[in-house]
Enzyme design. Structure first.
Site, PDB file in Angstrom:
ATOM      1  CG  HIS A  63      -7.179  41.524  24.273  1.00 37.17           C
ATOM      2  ND1 HIS A  63      -8.126  42.441  24.660  1.00 37.17           N
ATOM      3  CD2 HIS A  63      -6.816  40.865  25.414  1.00 37.17           C
ATOM      4  CE1 HIS A  63      -8.340  42.345  25.963  1.00 37.17           C
ATOM      5  NE2 HIS A  63      -7.555  41.396  26.447  1.00 37.17           N
ATOM      6  CE1 TYR A 133     -10.643  48.121  21.005  1.00 33.05           C
ATOM      7  CE2 TYR A 133     -12.864  48.789  21.603  1.00 33.05           C
ATOM      8  CZ  TYR A 133     -11.566  48.500  21.965  1.00 33.05           C
ATOM      9  OH  TYR A 133     -11.195  48.600  23.278  1.00 33.05           O
TER      10      TYR A 133
END
Length: 213
Positions: A63, A133
């Site tokens: 990603h 994250y």
């Protein structure tokens, strides 16, 4: 806390200290002063925090965020264990095409500082692997793109795809060559500007290979 540069320009491994006693343990996984020393200039403005939990055999990625706006990421595994992959997708980068693989687990909280334009993926090795994250931008679906995990030009050391659990999106992701042909891969200079802006500066820079963004 100690750090070391990866072979991808701007990416670093950050290894926090761990303090154990009879109660358990404590680990400061982010110290602004340490990141400043490796060129992160006070880290970046935090716009989103997120977490994912994956069972063994799940893979997510590759990603990246369309640049602009770009997204700087600071990621760690807080439970379980994953094999993490970084891929420099930036057109014009001095380390374009370089792949790095780092084992992350919930015991030592090793973290990765990932600059804009660098693709991120991981393969969960244990049930309940939790990734955290910290990001410089909020999630905008149309800006989030994916590259084929099994792109032979990238060559990640993953198990046979029949043994890996993938989302429909990741299973059908295009190759890096297809994205480049359509102008969808991030530009190196644009990525540097995105990271500079995430740190509160609109001025781009041309760092030496191995410095952090």
């Amino acid at each position: 806390m100690s750090t070391r540069p990866l072979g991808i320009e701007g990416a670093h491994v950050v290894m926090p200290p761990r303090f154990d006693d009879e109660r358990g343990h404590f680990s400061p996984f982010l110290l602004d002063s340490q990141l400043h020393e490796i060129g992160a200039d006070g880290m970046f403005a935090l716009r989103q925090g997120a977490t994912s939990v994956s069972r063994a055999g799940v893979a997510r990625g590759i990603h990246f965020t369309r640049t602009p706006p770009g997204t700087t990421k600071y990621v760690m595994c807080t439970a379980g264990r994953v094999r993490d992959y970084l891929v420099d997708l930036r057109v014009g980068s001095p380390t374009r095409g370089v792949v790095e693989s780092v084992l992350l687990d919930g015991h030592d909280l090793t973290c990765l500082l990932i600059p804009s334009g660098v693709g991120h993926a991981f393969h969960s090795l244990l049930d309940g692997s939790r990734m955290v994250y910290l990001m410089s931008g909020e999630y905008v679906p149309e800006d989030e793109l994916a590259v084929d995990l099994y792109d032979p030009e990238i060559g990640l050391d993953l198990p046979d795809p029949r043994e890996v659990v993938l989302s429909e999106r990741d299973r059908n992701a295009p190759s890096a060559a297809e994205l480049e042909a359509s102008g969808m891969l991030p530009d190196y200079e644009e990525s540097l500007r995105a990271d500079a802006m995430a740190r509160g500066s609109t001025a781009g820079r041309t760092p030496a290979i191995g410095s952090a963004l």
